[in-house]
Design an enzyme around this catalytic site. Sequence first.
Site, PDB file in Angstrom:
ATOM      1  N   ASN A   1      61.876  26.367  84.460  1.00 56.43           N
ATOM      2  CA  ASN A   1      60.530  26.133  85.099  1.00 56.43           C
ATOM      3  C   ASN A   1      60.013  24.857  83.306  1.00 56.43           C
ATOM      4  O   ASN A   1      60.167  25.715  82.455  1.00 56.43           O
ATOM      5  CB  ASN A   1      58.993  27.142  85.116  1.00 56.43           C
ATOM      6  N   TRP A   2      60.759  23.939  83.934  1.00 52.18           N
ATOM      7  CA  TRP A   2      59.896  22.860  82.773  1.00 52.18           C
ATOM      8  C   TRP A   2      58.747  22.576  82.291  1.00 52.18           C
ATOM      9  O   TRP A   2      57.540  21.496  81.599  1.00 52.18           O
ATOM     10  CB  TRP A   2      60.474  20.657  83.190  1.00 52.18           C
ATOM     11  N   LYS A   3      57.888  23.138  83.634  1.00 50.06           N
ATOM     12  CA  LYS A   3      56.442  23.056  83.339  1.00 50.06           C
ATOM     13  C   LYS A   3      55.903  21.387  82.898  1.00 50.06           C
ATOM     14  O   LYS A   3      55.985  20.237  83.821  1.00 50.06           O
ATOM     15  CB  LYS A   3      56.496  23.370  82.269  1.00 50.06           C
TER      16      LYS A   3
ATOM     17  N   HIS B   1      52.631  30.955  89.859  1.00 47.99           N
ATOM     18  CA  HIS B   1      52.728  31.069  88.181  1.00 47.99           C
ATOM     19  C   HIS B   1      51.947  31.893  87.263  1.00 47.99           C
ATOM     20  O   HIS B   1      50.931  31.752  88.276  1.00 47.99           O
ATOM     21  CB  HIS B   1      53.677  30.218  87.846  1.00 47.99           C
TER      22      HIS B   1
ATOM     23  N   GLU C   1      50.370  30.887  84.665  1.00 46.68           N
ATOM     24  CA  GLU C   1      49.875  29.669  84.308  1.00 46.68           C
ATOM     25  C   GLU C   1      48.792  29.092  85.761  1.00 46.68           C
ATOM     26  O   GLU C   1      47.386  29.063  85.262  1.00 46.68           O
ATOM     27  CB  GLU C   1      50.313  28.956  84.121  1.00 46.68           C
TER      28      GLU C   1
ATOM     29  N   GLU D   1      57.556  38.574  85.434  1.00 46.45           N
ATOM     30  CA  GLU D   1      57.023  37.816  84.359  1.00 46.45           C
ATOM     31  C   GLU D   1      55.308  38.714  83.380  1.00 46.45           C
ATOM     32  O   GLU D   1      54.287  37.434  84.124  1.00 46.45           O
ATOM     33  CB  GLU D   1      56.768  36.247  84.193  1.00 46.45           C
TER      34      GLU D   1
ATOM     35  N   GLY E   1      56.694  32.258  76.685  1.00 44.42           N
ATOM     36  CA  GLY E   1      55.591  31.739  75.683  1.00 44.42           C
ATOM     37  C   GLY E   1      54.906  32.237  74.308  1.00 44.42           C
ATOM     38  O   GLY E   1      55.260  30.707  73.480  1.00 44.42           O
TER      39      GLY E   1
ATOM     40  N   SER F   1      60.200  34.282  76.901  1.00 45.56           N
ATOM     41  CA  SER F   1      60.741  34.360  76.175  1.00 45.56           C
ATOM     42  C   SER F   1      62.284  34.761  76.398  1.00 45.56           C
ATOM     43  O   SER F   1      63.700  35.108  75.679  1.00 45.56           O
ATOM     44  CB  SER F   1      60.132  34.980  74.670  1.00 45.56           C
TER      45      SER F   1
ATOM     46  N   GLY G   1      61.079  29.017  81.199  1.00 43.77           N
ATOM     47  CA  GLY G   1      60.382  28.065  80.415  1.00 43.77           C
ATOM     48  C   GLY G   1      60.973  27.246  79.020  1.00 43.77           C
ATOM     49  O   GLY G   1      61.581  26.527  79.520  1.00 43.77           O
ATOM     50  N   GLY G   2      60.370  27.756  77.914  1.00 48.62           N
ATOM     51  CA  GLY G   2      60.985  26.849  76.888  1.00 48.62           C
ATOM     52  C   GLY G   2      62.081  26.618  76.938  1.00 48.62           C
ATOM     53  O   GLY G   2      62.548  25.559  76.252  1.00 48.62           O
TER      54      GLY G   2
HETATM   55  C1  PEP Z   1      57.917  30.404  82.639  1.00 45.24           C
HETATM   56  O1  PEP Z   1      56.638  29.763  81.995  1.00 45.24           O
HETATM   57  O2  PEP Z   1      58.127  31.144  83.312  1.00 45.24           O
HETATM   58  C2  PEP Z   1      58.489  31.626  81.144  1.00 45.24           C
HETATM   59  C3  PEP Z   1      58.892  32.673  81.641  1.00 45.24           C
HETATM   60  O3  PEP Z   1      58.382  30.920  80.396  1.00 45.24           O
HETATM   61  P1  PEP Z   1      59.370  31.133  79.158  1.00 45.24           P
HETATM   62  O4  PEP Z   1      60.739  30.885  78.803  1.00 45.24           O
HETATM   63  O5  PEP Z   1      58.929  29.438  77.966  1.00 45.24           O
HETATM   64  O6  PEP Z   1      58.403  32.132  78.047  1.00 45.24           O
END
Ligand code: PEP
Length: 256
Positions: free
Chosen positions: A9-11, A96, A98, A168, A174, A214, A235-236
């Site tokens: 997920n590049w957000k 998600h 967010e 999640e 994050g 994470s 994500g990151g």
């Molecule tokens: C996400 O945004 O779905 C996520 C899991 O982010 P991160 O891996 O950065 O925690």
Amino acid sequence: MRRSIVAGNWKMNKTIPDGVELAGALSDGAGEFIDSCDVVLCPPFTAVKAVADRILGSEIDVGAQDVHWESSGAFTGEVSCEMLVDAGCSWVIIGHSERRAMFGETDDAVNKKMKAAISAGLKPVICVGETLAQREEGSASEVVRRQVKGAFAGVSGEDASKAVVAYEPVWAIGTGRASTGEDANAMARMIRDTLAELYSHDVSEAVRIQYGGSVKPGNMAEFAQQPEIDGALVGGASLKADDFIGIIRAMIDSKK
Ligand code: PEP
């Protein structure tokens, strides 16, 4: 045995050229060994088509990070399932945390999006997870159960089997503070039990469940080794080719 699935997920990151470069590095670097795992890249809307064109013919799929449930019309700023298919998507992330926290996305909206995605031929990744306060007060399972029931309401067993659920925990996204493999596995088991109640044992065993929060190359194995966890939503660490490839490799190696 369920097929593994790792999604990035590049957000709200990556311009079109940067996204095309990352997708190219991933399809070149991951090409040979990923045929035992579904790999999905979810760029921002603006880069979806260019990324899909760049990796056309590779083993990697493209997904979007959100969608609207209507097909077309006066919904300023929104994008439909049909538009995503047209741009080269075969997957879409729905619900998600967010979007739930910052944009008021409800379980009802998640349910409408899921139904629209499935009828347009998109495979949904349904995100669920509790906040830190909910975990601390002991209501994590209840919250996630409610999210799962809300998302799948009125969805047939056949359609439900095609979905992926991403567990999640919000406090792990994050933050660098991942769940433990054991806790994530227990939550994934609870999600599967909820699906068995809603549908059947067979449907609950068919649905793939990812862990997200994470995930890094160094901790992927801890999650991938859990029997109820079939992959990761990242994500990151999906923004760097080496890290994302390391995660895919750890996923595949752990399930061998
Ligand atoms: C996400 O945004 O779905 C996520 C899991 O982010 P991160 O891996 O950065 O925690």
